[in-house]
Scaffold this motif. Structure first.
Motif: not given
Length: 303
Positions: A129, A131-132
């Motif tokens: 991911n 973003y994370t």
């Protein structure tokens, strides 16, 4: 009884065998006779069938290799190794193969080394991911390691397997090696393992060793996803469906992607199968959105 297609590799006597040679036309007889005599090999002949005596298969292949034959001739000339002390009978027919096949076998010794020693490397490609930083899952990528430690890429592995009729063997050990390595590396996320449906006869029998490997290495079947190799062209959908049903019901796994068409558009869709996991569709570039929305199977891929 273990299936020989996925459990046995070709083994040859080094010398002192007979080799049956079948030529496709009468005009091949004279040049073959000439080459055998140049090598001082004894032979008998009955019409267009030669029996080269007290030789070895590799020597016969090398003789033909010097004859500047066309691909069609290599495909139509057939060789069959025979034990000197065994009469020719129907059992020998399983060893009757094209000259091209035997050429591929003897030129593929580095590939045979990889299979004989299970010299496969698994690289687990993380799908993350952006973003994370969280890892969604892992794609299992297999490479071969030659005797000199150089790497044989997957396209070469499977090309050689096809030409040497060893696809069943390679596909099996690839699946089992990934399962073993995932267990040894304590991977708890989902792993995606490629498989080739044309290397499976009956899933209940051909996939038994895969099921046993999952149990042996204590890998949770829910975390194993088998996917059809993207480059594989599917002709028998009924057979493929049987395999998918077995994977879903017996191994409780899922099928991630299928190459339902052998077109450039569909291959593009398959290339973006991970992009759609990491990025919302609205964040993709407008041209890409238009392409995916208008491609065949796009709706299925983006659900």
């Amino acid at each position: 009884m273990e299936c020989k297609r996925c459990s046995e590799l070709p083994v040859f006597k080094k010398k002192d065998i007979n080799v049956c040679i079948l030529v496709p036309t009468k005009h091949h007889i004279a040049p073959v006779k000439s080459e055998l005599e140049n090598e001082n090999l004894s032979y008998s002949i009955d019409e267009d069938v030669f029996i080269a005596q007290e030789t070895n298969l590799e020597q016969i292949v090398q003789i033909f290799d010097k004859m500047n034959l066309s691909y069609i001739e290599k495909r139509d000339i057939r060789l069959m190794p025979l034990d000197r002390f065994t009469d020719l009978d129907f059992k020998n027919l399983k060893y009757l193969r094209t000259l091209q096949y035997w050429m591929d076998v003897f030129s593929g010794k580095d590939f045979l080394y990889i299979l004989e020693n299970s010299s496969l490397i698994t690289m687990f490609h993380a799908i993350v991911n952006p973003y994370t930083g969280e890892i969604y899952d892992y794609e299992a990528l297999t490479r071969g390691a030659r005797e000199d430690n150089s790497i044989m890429p997957p396209n070469e592995l499977f090309e050689k397997a096809r030409s040497m009729d060893l696809l069943f063997f390679l596909d099996r050990i690839c699946r089992e090696t990934v399962i073993r390595n995932a267990s040894e590396q304590n991977i708890t996320k989902k792993i995606f393992i490629n498989f080739i449906p044309t290397s499976i006869y009956d899933p209940k029998k051909c996939l038994k060793s895969t099921d046993e490997a999952l149990k042996k290495y204590n890998l949770n079947p829910e975390n194993v996803v088998f996917e059809v190799v993207e480059t594989e062209y599917i002709e028998d959908y009924y057979h493929l469906n049987n395999i998918l049903s077995y994977y879903k019901l017996k191994l409780r796994t899922k099928i991630k992607t299928m190459n339902l068409e052998n077109s450039i558009i569909d291959r593009l869709i398959l290339c973006f199968r991970h992009i759609k996991q990491a990025f919302p569709l609205k964040l993709l570039a407008k041209p890409l959105k238009m392409l995916l929305k208008n491609c065949q199977l796009a709706h299925w891929m983006l659900i």
